[in-house]
Design a protein around this motif. Structure first.
Motif, PDB file in Angstrom:
ATOM      1  N   SER A 196       0.847  -1.192   0.000  1.00  0.00           N
ATOM      2  CA  SER A 196       0.000   0.000   0.000  1.00  0.00           C
ATOM      3  C   SER A 196       0.882   1.242   0.000  1.00  0.00           C
ATOM      4  N   ALA A 197       0.261   2.382  -0.233  1.00  0.00           N
ATOM      5  CA  ALA A 197       1.008   3.648  -0.197  1.00  0.00           C
ATOM      6  C   ALA A 197       1.616   3.850   1.187  1.00  0.00           C
ATOM      7  N   TYR A 198       0.869   3.499   2.234  1.00  0.00           N
ATOM      8  CA  TYR A 198       1.391   3.621   3.598  1.00  0.00           C
ATOM      9  C   TYR A 198       2.637   2.759   3.770  1.00  0.00           C
ATOM     10  N   GLU A 199       2.596   1.511   3.312  1.00  0.00           N
ATOM     11  CA  GLU A 199       3.741   0.616   3.474  1.00  0.00           C
ATOM     12  C   GLU A 199       4.965   1.123   2.713  1.00  0.00           C
ATOM     13  N   LEU A 200       4.742   1.632   1.519  1.00  0.00           N
ATOM     14  CA  LEU A 200       5.862   2.174   0.754  1.00  0.00           C
ATOM     15  C   LEU A 200       6.472   3.388   1.447  1.00  0.00           C
ATOM     16  N   LEU A 201       5.607   4.289   1.946  1.00  0.00           N
ATOM     17  CA  LEU A 201       6.111   5.458   2.670  1.00  0.00           C
ATOM     18  C   LEU A 201       6.791   5.049   3.975  1.00  0.00           C
ATOM     19  N   ARG A 202       6.185   4.106   4.679  1.00  0.00           N
ATOM     20  CA  ARG A 202       6.730   3.636   5.951  1.00  0.00           C
ATOM     21  C   ARG A 202       8.137   3.067   5.774  1.00  0.00           C
ATOM     22  N   ASP A 203       8.347   2.392   4.665  1.00  0.00           N
ATOM     23  CA  ASP A 203       9.635   1.755   4.439  1.00  0.00           C
ATOM     24  C   ASP A 203      10.641   2.675   3.763  1.00  0.00           C
TER      25      ASP A 203
END
Length: 157
Positions: A120-127
């Protein structure tokens, strides 16, 4: 023009920037732990409850939280030591960054590029955001002004 803290301490702005970037990485890691554990569905706590029941899930969450606090404390201590010009702390940061990069590469090598496909966009940003901030901090710590600062501190010790 009034002198800044960095100028009055002899600490280059690049070292100050690295210090602030490291604190930002640490803060982001703490926030994402909370979000992943309790807020963003499926939450880590819900997954642990399904696998281990309520008591087991809370025990796992407590261990994970304690470990996260320990890593945060060590990260802040390391950032402070880097800010003070301790060369060993700078090298330890490089080693930790290299280890994280190798683990990330191993994950991609095992899971293949599809590891990013379902993210997800959140996971990509989080990482990605903490990794980019950490890389920026490392770059700041090896700029010529920073190298001179660490060399001066080593000679003074």
């Amino acid at each position: 023009m009034a002198s800044t803290t960095a100028e009055s301490t002899g600490r280059p702005r690049a070292v100050e920037a690295a210090f602030l970037l490291l604190l930002a990485v640490i803060a982001l890691d703490a926030v994402t732990w909370v979000l992943d554990m309790f807020v963003i569905a499926p939450t880590g706590l819900a997954d642990m409850r399904a696998a281990s029941g309520d008591v087991g899930a809370f025990r796992q969450a407590a261990v994970s939280g304690a470990f996260t606090l320990l890593v945060i404390g060590l990260g802040v201590l390391l950032a402070v030591m880097v800010r003070q010009g301790r060369g060993w702390a700078r090298l330890l940061l490089v080693g930790a960054a290299a280890l994280v990069a190798l683990l990330d590469l191993a994950t991609v090598a095992m899971d293949g590029p599809e590891v990013f496909a379902g993210a997800s966009a959140y996971e990509l940003l989080r990482d990605t955001v903490p990794a980019l901030l950490g890389l920026a901090a490392l770059v700041c710590l090896f700029l010529p002004a920073s190298n001179a600062f660490f060399a001066r501190r080593r000679r003074a010790a």
